[in-house]
Enzyme design. Structure first.
Site, PDB file in Angstrom:
ATOM      1  N   GLU A  69       0.889  -1.124  -0.058  1.00  0.00           N
ATOM      2  CA  GLU A  69       0.173   0.002   0.171  1.00  0.00           C
ATOM      3  C   GLU A  69       0.909   1.285   0.153  1.00  0.00           C
ATOM      4  O   GLU A  69       0.790   2.153   1.012  1.00  0.00           O
ATOM      5  CB  GLU A  69      -0.935  -0.089   1.320  1.00  0.00           C
ATOM      6  CG  GLU A  69      -1.850  -1.243   1.157  1.00  0.00           C
ATOM      7  CD  GLU A  69      -3.014  -1.432   2.350  1.00  0.00           C
ATOM      8  OE1 GLU A  69      -2.771  -0.644   3.298  1.00  0.00           O
ATOM      9  OE2 GLU A  69      -3.977  -1.893   2.170  1.00  0.00           O
ATOM     10  N   GLU A  88      -5.353  -8.039  -2.047  1.00  0.00           N
ATOM     11  CA  GLU A  88      -6.278  -8.172  -0.683  1.00  0.00           C
ATOM     12  C   GLU A  88      -7.550  -8.150  -1.036  1.00  0.00           C
ATOM     13  O   GLU A  88      -7.660  -6.941  -1.537  1.00  0.00           O
ATOM     14  CB  GLU A  88      -5.364  -7.196   0.141  1.00  0.00           C
ATOM     15  CG  GLU A  88      -4.026  -7.451   0.711  1.00  0.00           C
ATOM     16  CD  GLU A  88      -3.814  -6.304   1.709  1.00  0.00           C
ATOM     17  OE1 GLU A  88      -4.501  -5.852   2.601  1.00  0.00           O
ATOM     18  OE2 GLU A  88      -2.389  -6.216   1.837  1.00  0.00           O
TER      19      GLU A  88
HETATM   20  C1  BGP Z   1      -4.416  -3.614   4.714  1.00  0.00           C
HETATM   21  C2  BGP Z   1      -2.938  -4.145   5.374  1.00  0.00           C
HETATM   22  C3  BGP Z   1      -3.011  -5.303   5.975  1.00  0.00           C
HETATM   23  C4  BGP Z   1      -4.078  -5.783   6.626  1.00  0.00           C
HETATM   24  C5  BGP Z   1      -5.462  -5.296   5.934  1.00  0.00           C
HETATM   25  C6  BGP Z   1      -6.586  -5.592   6.634  1.00  0.00           C
HETATM   26  O1  BGP Z   1      -4.500  -2.361   5.008  1.00  0.00           O
HETATM   27  O2  BGP Z   1      -2.145  -4.151   4.231  1.00  0.00           O
HETATM   28  O3  BGP Z   1      -1.672  -5.226   6.817  1.00  0.00           O
HETATM   29  O4  BGP Z   1      -4.071  -5.829   8.137  1.00  0.00           O
HETATM   30  O5  BGP Z   1      -5.058  -4.147   5.726  1.00  0.00           O
HETATM   31  O6  BGP Z   1      -6.674  -4.473   7.693  1.00  0.00           O
HETATM   32  P1  BGP Z   1      -7.036  -5.102   9.690  1.00  0.00           P
HETATM   33  O7  BGP Z   1      -5.997  -6.084   9.696  1.00  0.00           O
HETATM   34  O8  BGP Z   1      -6.743  -3.868  10.192  1.00  0.00           O
HETATM   35  O9  BGP Z   1      -8.345  -5.540   9.118  1.00  0.00           O
END
Ligand code: BGP
Length: 463
Positions: free
Chosen positions: A158, A362
């Protein structure tokens, strides 16, 4: 769908590996973080460092053909200086070998926000040139070892988060009210990260010309809440600066005129040398990866200040579950909107602008879950969530002509959330631990495991 379409999952090092002080690993910025009550520390994760062989077997049973993970910088270079920890490299090479032996394509993200803490103490963060130089050394060490084995690489998770955040990493030395200095730190961090990213792409190609080098951002479509042209223009501008400002540099090798204008107006242009700009121009991404979770709203009241500090407030609103509610959409328990059509929109927005292959790196929904008496989780909501998202992705591919070559879910196995929660579960595989009680860390298949397996087997036909 192409026959070699990649199906799989994504994770990061600190959210999975554990073994925080084993085999020569140095302290990372996560290891020294204050742990708030009710959250986990980063010492054990899901113990992937010790369980990777069994976990990769499970991923192979699921049918996964790709797995994206990150390299813990402090495991490979304990202080961020010249010292290399061979055992750290050995670990990542074994992980890669194990994946390849199981038919899973490794996708490496070099940097997912965790860094040797010594570097933070010495140089603060990405705004420092020394920090950026240290990243280049880290890149050389890792690519020398894994470059020929791994086909897909990208430098940073990101990367547009650097734009949002003046906090990467310590800004304690800056007065609260000095927003110009904070903004300048952000823009310098953004620029240095692009230099580092271009360096990685160049070095990977040098070591392995057939590798594919990319870049990654978090993408969210920004919807205007009404048709007032003022609101529509604000949404456009925020979208431009939140999403495309970073992608323009990653894919086109140039800052957009709007980015430069905003920075110039606010007097926060970073220092950029000719050599750096040339490196960026000559080493652009061959594919675009993005994370997708939700869409966001822009209303007449939203500020149209698109300097990094203002944008970071929007990002913080999302991370603190404080987003404006879209009346047409459901939200997760963490108030992230569930918007599968937004995924189709995102794929189109990105592909139309850059005509470069895209991969969803993701996607997922965090849910509080418990094992039932049959030692499984009846997660029909997850099946529905992914069914809807994959359907929209297929429309983008089949009906809109987007060249998308993979769909990776976030956390195919339960892992710690970005804030250190274990209750926010994303996986097809349940991991038996909670925030503070490590229990036995056993893995159990949820109902969605068999469903996703069938999706992969049928290459997205049977949903
Ligand atoms: C993204 C990140 C991850 C991940 C995901 C989900 O922004 O790349 O590291 O954790 O979000 O977020 P969260 O874990 O806060 O639910």
């Amino acid at each position: 769908m192409k026959t070699n379409f990649l199906w799989g999952g994504s994770v990061s090092s600190m959210q999975t590996e554990g073994a925080w002080n084993e085999d020569g690993k140095g302290l990372s910025n996560y290891d020294v973080r204050e742990v708030k009550p009710g959250y986990s520390d980063w010492k054990v994760g899901i113990d992937f460092y010790h369980t990777y062989k069994e976990d990769i077997k499970l991923f192979a049973e699921l049918g996964m053909t790709a797995y994206r993970f990150s390299i813990s910088w402090a495991r490979v270079m304990p202080t961020g200086g010249d010292e290399v920890n061979e055992k750290g490299l050995d670990f990542y090479e074994s992980v890669v070998d194990e994946m390849i032996a199981n038919g899973i394509e490794p996708i490496i993200c070099m940097h997912h926000f965790d860094v040797p803490n010594k570097l933070v103490e010495e140089y603060g963060g990405w705004w420092s040139k020394e920090f950026t130089e240290a990243f280049k050394k880290f890149t050389v060490v890792v690519v020398d070892r894994l470059g020929v084995k791994v086909k897909y690489w990208f430098p940073m998770n990101e990367q547009n988060a650097l734009m949002y955040s003046s906090m990467l990493f310590s800004s304690k030395d800056l007065p609260e009210n000095d927003s110009k200095s904070r903004n300048r730190r952000s823009t310098q961090s953004v620029h240095n990260s692009h230099v580092a990213g271009a360096f990685l792409r160049k070095y990977v190609k040098q070591v392995n010309p057939s590798a594919q080098v990319g870049g990654m951002i978090n993408y969210a479509p920004f919807y205007p809440t009404d048709c007032n042209p003022v609101t529509v223009n604000k949404a456009r501008k925020i979208q431009e600066m939140s999403n495309f400002a970073a992608l323009d540099v990653i894919v086109n090798g140039e800052y957009s005129s709007e980015t430069l204008a905003v920075w110039e107006q606010a007097d926060i242009l970073p220092e950029m040398t000719k050599d750096e700009l040339r490196l960026i121009k000559e080493n652009t991404a061959e594919y675009i990866g993005f994370s997708y979770y939700s869409s966001r709203l822009v209303s007449e009241e939203t500020s149209d200040d698109t300097t990094p500090e203002e944008l970071s407030k929007m990002a913080v609103a999302m991370m603190t579950n404080n987003m404006e509610k879209n009346p047409y959409l459901e939200q997760s328990k963490w108030s992230w909107t569930i918007d599968e059509i937004g995924l189709r929109t995102s794929l189109n927005d990105i592909y139309r602008r850059y005509k470069t292959p895209v991969i969803i790196l993701e996607c997922g929904m965090g849910v509080i879950e418990e094992l039932n008496e049959q030692n499984t989780v009846e997660d029909d909501y997850r099946i529905e969530y992914f069914r809807n998202h994959i359907q929209e992705m297929k429309k983008a591919i089949d009906l809109d002509g987007v060249d998308c070559f993979g769909f990776l879910t976030w956390g195919p196995i339960d892992i710690l959330s970005s804030k250190g929660e274990m209750k926010k579960r994303y996986g097809f595989i349940y991991v038996n631990r909670d925030e503070t009680d490590l229990k036995d860390l056993k893995r159990y298949k949820k109902k969605s495991f068999d469903w996703f397996k069938q999706v992969i087997e049928s290459n997205g036909e049977e949903l």
